[in-house]
Design an enzyme around this catalytic site. Structure first.
Site, PDB file in Angstrom:
ATOM      1  CE1 TYR A 145      -3.672   2.543   0.816  1.00 41.42           C
ATOM      2  CE2 TYR A 145      -2.232   3.287   2.580  1.00 41.42           C
ATOM      3  CZ  TYR A 145      -3.343   3.471   1.786  1.00 41.42           C
ATOM      4  OH  TYR A 145      -4.121   4.581   1.968  1.00 41.42           O
ATOM      5  CG  ASP A 240       5.910   3.281   0.473  1.00 43.18           C
ATOM      6  OD1 ASP A 240       6.292   3.825   1.534  1.00 43.18           O
ATOM      7  OD2 ASP A 240       4.722   3.224   0.127  1.00 43.18           O
ATOM      8  CE  LYS A 268       2.342   5.989   8.567  1.00 43.03           C
ATOM      9  NZ  LYS A 268       0.998   5.779   8.075  1.00 43.03           N
TER      10      LYS A 268
END
Ligand code: HOZ
Length: 428
Positions: A145, A240, A268
């Site tokens: 994802y 990623d 984050k």
């Protein structure tokens, strides 16, 4: 057993105001048929909900709380910045400070662009890869994802799998057909697709350690194949590391595997819990971005001073303390003991962990790809999760999400968790 009356009331209200009562789908607990817990505060390894129940937190805001919630140095950095301004829409030295700290840990990054979320980071990295190579096609992997980016919302993990939505309406077909999704850890399948589309292949994007189909590390050989074929072809390899960056080790998955991607997306974690993301790589590629180069990307809140202050504080702690061995020992202690409880009940259970990130599955063997994760036992997962919540243990509410531990999860906290898990297991 926790009483969650106020969380139930707040959820009823939220459902009138927001789709599904939440601002991010996995939080709705729809898949485990539960009521989401509404929180009011957090400190160290604990969360406190609106009914005053305390939970040992194994989500850690999906990554950033590596040093525990409300770490005094991060709180102090944020307070100091609030006094002198929260957003200027103009450069500050704070951005260079975070950039320097990230470069120290991730040498593949020579230049970086700060953005506001992991989604923005992968979206912009894809645009840059297309602009730089002059090609259009992308290969991704089933169950990885990369945020809710149109081009990448195809056979995606995390909430997309949790709610069984392999492709999202609203993504134009003309765009979706430029993305090829291949089974994770399947070298033959990758090579086949790669050979078919290599003339127009801009980039291969992968979570080198997948954290959105549970916790599933890529195999060395798989990741090395992605690296070597992309290089030979002049396509970019994008790691990623929104989940794995500063989580599995100081240098992320690229350090664990000793593989250098062309571009890295971060999220984050680098904002110490404030909204932030970033992508970076070699000078040559990054200078293709405006205003240096032709690929456009921008944002008023990019490099926001509050996020940069919190991020600097966290990254400085991580660089000086390098807590990853300790974090790995903690999760191993927890999971090893959970395994023996499961074994004594005859429940199939497997687990894995690297640094401060982990996963467990109700299956005999560790899954290696999305289909294997999908076929792990749902019934036991839902029962276990629900009972843990009632006892005050906050694990990710979906088998398609990873677990996170912090340096504040000390022996007492881990033993408290285990004694609660033991109580939960009495119901099996
Ligand atoms: N998709 C996120 C984790 N992989 C969950 C985000 C959230 O609900 O906060």
């Amino acid at each position: 057993m926790n009483n969650i009356e106020e969380s139930i009331r707040l959820f009823i209200e939220a459902k009138q105001l927001m789709p599904g009562g939440v601002n991010s789908p996995v939080r709705a607990f729809k898949n485990i048929k539960g009521n989401p817990i509404f929180f009011k505060s957090a400190k160290g390894p604990y969360l406190t909900d609106v009914d005053n129940n305390r939970y040992v937190d194994y989500i850690g805001s999906w990554g950033p709380m590596i040093m525990g919630h409300s770490h005094p140095k991060i709180v102090e950095a944020i307070k100091k910045q609030v006094e002198v301004g929260t957003s200027y829409g103009a450069p500050t030295g704070l951005e260079s400070n975070v950039a320097k700290l990230i470069k120290k840990a991730l040498p593949s990054i020579e230049k970086i662009r700060m953005v506001n979320s992991g989604t923005e980071a992968t979206m912009s990295a894809i645009r840059l890869a297309r602009g730089f190579t002059g090609k259009e096609k992308i290969i991704k992997f089933d169950g990885c994802y990369h945020g809710h980016v149109d081009s990448l919302l195809i056979k995606a993990g995390s909430g997309v799998s949790t709610f069984g939505l392999p492709d999202s309406p609203g993504v134009p077909e003309d765009l979706a057909k430029l993305t090829y999704s291949v089974p994770y850890n399947d070298i033959d399948a990758f090579v086949k697709v790669f050979n078919n589309i290599k003339d127009d292949l801009a980039a291969v994007i992968v979570e080198p350690i997948a954290g959105n189909m549970g916790f599933v590390p890529g195999s060395h050989q798989f990741l090395e194949t992605l690296r070597s074929l992309s290089s030979q072809n002049g396509s970019l390899l994008i790691f990623d590391e929104v989940m794995s960056g500063f989580r599995v080790s100081l240098g992320g998955a690229q350090e664990v595997y000793n593989i250098k991607p062309d571009l890295t997306a971060l999220g984050k974690v680098i904002g110490g819990g404030l909204p932030v993301g970033a992508f970076g790589g070699s000078k040559e590629i990054m200078d293709y971005l405006a205003p240096e180069g032709p690929v456009y990307q921008a944002g008023t809140l990019s490099g926001n001073p509050l996020a940069m202050s919190a991020g600097s504080a966290l990254l400085e702690i991580l660089l000086s303390q390098n807590p990853y061995n300790d974090l790995e020992k903690k999760s191993e202690y927890l999971l090893k003991n959970m395994l023996s409880m499961m074994e004594s009940k005859g429940i199939p259970f497997s687990y894995d962990q690297i640094g401060g990130m982990f996963g467990f599955f109700f299956a005999e063997r560790l899954p290696k790809n999305f289909n294997e994760v999908a076929s792990t036992n749902d019934e036991i997962f839902i029962k276990f999760l629900t009972q843990c919540l009632l006892e005050g243990i906050y694990f990710a509410p979906s088998k398609f999400e990873a677990g996170f531990i912090s340096s504040t999860h000390n022996e007492d906290v881990l033993d408290e968790t285990l004694s609660k898990v033991k109580k939960v297991m009495e119901k099996f």
